[in-house]
Design a protein around this motif. Structure first.
Motif, PDB file in Angstrom:
ATOM      1  N   ILE A  14       0.912  -1.146  -0.184  1.00 59.46           N
ATOM      2  CA  ILE A  14       0.137  -0.300  -0.221  1.00 59.46           C
ATOM      3  C   ILE A  14       0.901   1.554  -0.241  1.00 59.46           C
ATOM      4  O   ILE A  14       0.502   1.657  -1.218  1.00 59.46           O
ATOM      5  CB  ILE A  14      -0.870   0.103   1.251  1.00 59.46           C
ATOM      6  CG1 ILE A  14      -2.241  -1.571   1.505  1.00 59.46           C
ATOM      7  CG2 ILE A  14      -1.929   1.366   0.834  1.00 59.46           C
ATOM      8  CD1 ILE A  14      -3.050  -0.727   0.801  1.00 59.46           C
ATOM      9  N   VAL A  15       1.487   1.356   0.879  1.00 60.62           N
ATOM     10  CA  VAL A  15       2.805   2.655   0.526  1.00 60.62           C
ATOM     11  C   VAL A  15       3.504   2.637  -0.479  1.00 60.62           C
ATOM     12  O   VAL A  15       3.471   3.609  -1.177  1.00 60.62           O
ATOM     13  CB  VAL A  15       3.958   2.166   1.758  1.00 60.62           C
ATOM     14  CG1 VAL A  15       5.129   2.907   1.528  1.00 60.62           C
ATOM     15  CG2 VAL A  15       4.127   1.987   3.229  1.00 60.62           C
ATOM     16  N   ARG A  16       3.680   1.262  -1.179  1.00 67.39           N
ATOM     17  CA  ARG A  16       4.247   2.272  -2.754  1.00 67.39           C
ATOM     18  C   ARG A  16       3.565   2.543  -2.683  1.00 67.39           C
ATOM     19  O   ARG A  16       3.803   3.058  -4.143  1.00 67.39           O
ATOM     20  CB  ARG A  16       4.484   0.570  -3.387  1.00 67.39           C
ATOM     21  CG  ARG A  16       6.258   0.282  -2.827  1.00 67.39           C
ATOM     22  CD  ARG A  16       6.511  -1.288  -4.090  1.00 67.39           C
ATOM     23  NE  ARG A  16       7.238  -1.972  -3.072  1.00 67.39           N
ATOM     24  CZ  ARG A  16       7.393  -3.156  -2.703  1.00 67.39           C
ATOM     25  NH1 ARG A  16       6.132  -3.514  -2.041  1.00 67.39           N
ATOM     26  NH2 ARG A  16       8.318  -3.763  -1.429  1.00 67.39           N
ATOM     27  N   GLY A  17       2.340   1.979  -3.579  1.00 71.80           N
ATOM     28  CA  GLY A  17       1.263   2.340  -4.024  1.00 71.80           C
ATOM     29  C   GLY A  17       0.389   3.845  -4.112  1.00 71.80           C
ATOM     30  O   GLY A  17       0.320   4.716  -5.124  1.00 71.80           O
ATOM     31  N   VAL A  18       0.665   4.546  -2.761  1.00 74.00           N
ATOM     32  CA  VAL A  18       0.393   6.067  -2.806  1.00 74.00           C
ATOM     33  C   VAL A  18       1.153   6.645  -2.868  1.00 74.00           C
ATOM     34  O   VAL A  18       1.344   8.053  -2.866  1.00 74.00           O
ATOM     35  CB  VAL A  18      -0.680   5.558  -1.079  1.00 74.00           C
ATOM     36  CG1 VAL A  18      -1.576   4.514  -1.320  1.00 74.00           C
ATOM     37  CG2 VAL A  18       1.184   5.623   0.210  1.00 74.00           C
ATOM     38  N   LEU A  19       2.830   6.312  -3.132  1.00 77.74           N
ATOM     39  CA  LEU A  19       3.335   7.290  -3.027  1.00 77.74           C
ATOM     40  C   LEU A  19       3.473   7.975  -4.760  1.00 77.74           C
ATOM     41  O   LEU A  19       2.847   6.865  -5.701  1.00 77.74           O
ATOM     42  CB  LEU A  19       4.777   6.707  -2.645  1.00 77.74           C
ATOM     43  CG  LEU A  19       5.017   7.002  -1.194  1.00 77.74           C
ATOM     44  CD1 LEU A  19       6.397   5.994  -0.899  1.00 77.74           C
ATOM     45  CD2 LEU A  19       4.342   7.555  -0.524  1.00 77.74           C
ATOM     46  N   GLY A  20       4.194   9.298  -4.819  1.00 73.13           N
ATOM     47  CA  GLY A  20       4.172   9.694  -5.790  1.00 73.13           C
ATOM     48  C   GLY A  20       3.115  10.171  -7.377  1.00 73.13           C
ATOM     49  O   GLY A  20       2.799  10.350  -8.147  1.00 73.13           O
ATOM     50  N   HIS A  21       2.075  10.480  -6.179  1.00 70.77           N
ATOM     51  CA  HIS A  21       0.693  11.058  -6.792  1.00 70.77           C
ATOM     52  C   HIS A  21       0.856  12.562  -6.599  1.00 70.77           C
ATOM     53  O   HIS A  21      -0.409  12.837  -6.718  1.00 70.77           O
ATOM     54  CB  HIS A  21      -0.289  10.292  -6.654  1.00 70.77           C
ATOM     55  CG  HIS A  21      -0.217   8.843  -7.048  1.00 70.77           C
ATOM     56  ND1 HIS A  21      -0.006   8.476  -8.647  1.00 70.77           N
ATOM     57  CD2 HIS A  21       0.151   7.703  -6.570  1.00 70.77           C
ATOM     58  CE1 HIS A  21       0.730   7.147  -8.660  1.00 70.77           C
ATOM     59  NE2 HIS A  21       0.562   6.381  -7.297  1.00 70.77           N
ATOM     60  N   GLY A  22       1.164  12.767  -5.342  1.00 74.25           N
ATOM     61  CA  GLY A  22       0.540  14.114  -4.689  1.00 74.25           C
ATOM     62  C   GLY A  22       1.063  13.733  -3.500  1.00 74.25           C
ATOM     63  O   GLY A  22       1.862  12.911  -2.560  1.00 74.25           O
ATOM     64  N   PRO A  23       1.028  15.412  -2.602  1.00 79.21           N
ATOM     65  CA  PRO A  23       1.004  15.146  -1.249  1.00 79.21           C
ATOM     66  C   PRO A  23       1.058  14.586  -0.274  1.00 79.21           C
ATOM     67  O   PRO A  23      -0.905  14.041  -0.046  1.00 79.21           O
ATOM     68  CB  PRO A  23       0.916  16.901  -0.718  1.00 79.21           C
ATOM     69  CG  PRO A  23      -0.022  17.122  -1.804  1.00 79.21           C
ATOM     70  CD  PRO A  23       0.319  16.401  -2.625  1.00 79.21           C
ATOM     71  N   VAL A  24       1.266  12.665   0.027  1.00 78.13           N
ATOM     72  CA  VAL A  24       0.329  12.417   0.919  1.00 78.13           C
ATOM     73  C   VAL A  24       1.784  12.035   2.553  1.00 78.13           C
ATOM     74  O   VAL A  24       2.478  12.102   2.439  1.00 78.13           O
ATOM     75  CB  VAL A  24      -0.121  11.037   0.685  1.00 78.13           C
ATOM     76  CG1 VAL A  24      -0.775  10.928  -0.483  1.00 78.13           C
ATOM     77  CG2 VAL A  24       1.456  10.147   0.835  1.00 78.13           C
ATOM     78  N   ALA A  25       0.721  11.880   3.967  1.00 75.55           N
ATOM     79  CA  ALA A  25       1.407  11.113   4.990  1.00 75.55           C
ATOM     80  C   ALA A  25       0.816   9.857   4.698  1.00 75.55           C
ATOM     81  O   ALA A  25       0.001   9.333   4.696  1.00 75.55           O
ATOM     82  CB  ALA A  25       0.763  11.562   6.149  1.00 75.55           C
ATOM     83  N   VAL A  26       1.924   8.571   4.998  1.00 74.61           N
ATOM     84  CA  VAL A  26       1.728   7.414   5.659  1.00 74.61           C
ATOM     85  C   VAL A  26       1.713   7.500   6.827  1.00 74.61           C
ATOM     86  O   VAL A  26       2.944   8.095   7.674  1.00 74.61           O
ATOM     87  CB  VAL A  26       3.208   6.699   4.859  1.00 74.61           C
ATOM     88  CG1 VAL A  26       2.822   5.433   5.015  1.00 74.61           C
ATOM     89  CG2 VAL A  26       2.737   6.669   3.266  1.00 74.61           C
ATOM     90  N   GLN A  27       1.337   6.411   7.616  1.00 79.79           N
ATOM     91  CA  GLN A  27       1.209   6.568   8.784  1.00 79.79           C
ATOM     92  C   GLN A  27       1.203   4.800   8.818  1.00 79.79           C
ATOM     93  O   GLN A  27       0.156   4.243   8.791  1.00 79.79           O
ATOM     94  CB  GLN A  27      -0.431   6.835   9.476  1.00 79.79           C
ATOM     95  CG  GLN A  27      -0.909   6.738  11.583  1.00 79.79           C
ATOM     96  CD  GLN A  27      -1.421   6.923  12.040  1.00 79.79           C
ATOM     97  OE1 GLN A  27      -2.041   5.644  12.822  1.00 79.79           O
ATOM     98  NE2 GLN A  27      -2.503   7.913  11.472  1.00 79.79           N
ATOM     99  N   ILE A  28       2.231   4.533   9.899  1.00 80.79           N
ATOM    100  CA  ILE A  28       2.523   2.964   9.611  1.00 80.79           C
ATOM    101  C   ILE A  28       1.721   2.403  11.287  1.00 80.79           C
ATOM    102  O   ILE A  28       2.117   3.076  12.116  1.00 80.79           O
ATOM    103  CB  ILE A  28       3.480   2.722  10.150  1.00 80.79           C
ATOM    104  CG1 ILE A  28       4.396   3.064   8.760  1.00 80.79           C
ATOM    105  CG2 ILE A  28       3.912   1.367  10.074  1.00 80.79           C
ATOM    106  CD1 ILE A  28       4.361   2.649   7.053  1.00 80.79           C
ATOM    107  N   ARG A  29       0.768   1.610  10.870  1.00 79.47           N
ATOM    108  CA  ARG A  29      -0.179   1.238  11.957  1.00 79.47           C
ATOM    109  C   ARG A  29       0.008  -0.715  12.459  1.00 79.47           C
ATOM    110  O   ARG A  29      -0.884  -1.238  11.256  1.00 79.47           O
ATOM    111  CB  ARG A  29      -1.218   1.784  11.726  1.00 79.47           C
ATOM    112  CG  ARG A  29      -2.202   1.668  13.513  1.00 79.47           C
ATOM    113  CD  ARG A  29      -3.490   1.510  12.608  1.00 79.47           C
ATOM    114  NE  ARG A  29      -5.241   1.525  13.662  1.00 79.47           N
ATOM    115  CZ  ARG A  29      -5.616   0.333  12.811  1.00 79.47           C
ATOM    116  NH1 ARG A  29      -5.996  -0.017  12.501  1.00 79.47           N
ATOM    117  NH2 ARG A  29      -6.682   0.628  14.138  1.00 79.47           N
ATOM    118  N   VAL A  30       0.949  -0.767  12.673  1.00 75.41           N
ATOM    119  CA  VAL A  30       1.227  -2.036  13.177  1.00 75.41           C
ATOM    120  C   VAL A  30       0.837  -2.621  14.285  1.00 75.41           C
ATOM    121  O   VAL A  30       0.894  -2.349  15.742  1.00 75.41           O
ATOM    122  CB  VAL A  30       2.629  -2.583  12.629  1.00 75.41           C
ATOM    123  CG1 VAL A  30       2.890  -3.948  13.243  1.00 75.41           C
ATOM    124  CG2 VAL A  30       3.123  -2.521  11.568  1.00 75.41           C
TER     125      VAL A  30
END
Ligand SMILES: Cc1ncc(COP(=O)(O)OP(=O)(O)O)c(N)n1
Ligand SMILES: Cc1ncsc1CCOP(=O)(O)O
Ligand SMILES: [Mg+2]
Length: 246
Positions: A14-30
């Motif tokens: 999911i991280v790979r998929g959402v990057l590179g399209h515009g400004p996002v924050a990724v929150q790692i929830r494990v």
């Protein structure tokens, strides 16, 4: 400046998929253990850094510090906001879960950089939540903390963004099937919907965790990040322009 779209995930795909399209924050929830959370956070940071995306860790302050993440998100079962701020110092981003205006004001006074507010709508991604507070509840919290970004969470789809008077949104399931396509859709919806506080929020260096880090400019997509698709470029540019007004 804080990205308006937060992707909450325990998946590197999911991280790979959402990057590179515009400004996002990724929150790692494990939710398993520190070791798995640390491994995933380190791997996510390797992807987020070159993409200019913000990388936060849910719950686990030790993991965020050890991995060198940009900050944490804490809720009722986690270290209190004031304690997290003492441990982390003024630089890192601290997000705090809040459901009502008084809790929101308290979290801001304790040093929260942004608030995660919900459940906005019903969700199947987390059990044991109270009843949804709906768009009215989200707007009430936004109005209670002018100057602090409110990120709505739970049951949010791109189609519902326009119902929400807040700074941004956090999502799990809405990006699961098609992370890239959904991210583009969300960024477009957010760009088309200024939200409450987006145009007049002034997030300077005095705001805890916001404004002090070089990663913010990159996180906003102001750098020439690679991999931005033509179809996403419009959304990215618009989102950056929305950010410029802050
Ligand atoms: C942006 C955002 N808002 C709220 C939450 C929920 O955090 P928390 O209350 O700590 O619950 P868990 O995610 O830990 O189950 C969040 N993670 N992000
Ligand atoms: C972690 C969390 N905290 C409150 S709701 C939620 C899950 C939101 O997931 P979804 O976007 O799939 O409704
Ligand atoms: Mg938590």
């Amino acid at each position: 400046m804080l990205p308006r779209l937060h992707i909450v995930t325990d998946s590197l795909d999911i991280v790979r998929g959402v990057l590179g399209h515009g400004p996002v924050a990724v929150q790692i929830r494990v939710k398993t253990n520190d070791r798995e959370a640390y491994a995933l956070t380190c791997a996510a940071l390797e992807l987020c850094r070159p993409a200019g995306a913000l990388c936060l860790v849910d719950d686990r302050i030790g993991v965020a510090l050890a991995a060198g993440a940009d900050g944490v998100h804490v809720g009722a079962d986690d270290l209190p906001v004031a304690a997290a701020r003492r441990v982390l110092g003024p630089g890192p981003v601290i997000g705090a879960t809040c459901r009502n205006p008084s809790a929101a004001r308290a979290a801001v006074a304790d040093g929260a950089s942004y608030l995660g507010v919900g459940p906005a709508f019903a969700t199947g991604s987390k059990s044991g939540l109270p009843d949804p507070i709906g768009p009215d509840g989200i707007a009430a919290v936004s109005r209670a903390v002018p100057g602090t970004p409110v990120i709505a969470i739970a049951g949010i789809t791109a189609g519902r963004v326009s119902e929400l008077d807040c700074y941004g949104v956090a999502v799990i399931s809405a990006v699961a099937a098609d992370p890239a396509g959904a991210t583009v859709e969300f960024l477009r919806a957010l760009a088309a919907h200024p939200g409450l506080g987006v145009s007049d929020l002034s997030l300077g260096a005095s705001h805890p965790g916001l404004g002090g880090s070089d990663s913010w400019a990159a996180a906003l997509g102001e750098s020439d990040s690679s991999g931005v698709s033509d179809s996403a470029a419009g959304a990215s540019a618009s989102a950056s322009r929305a950010g410029d007004r802050q």
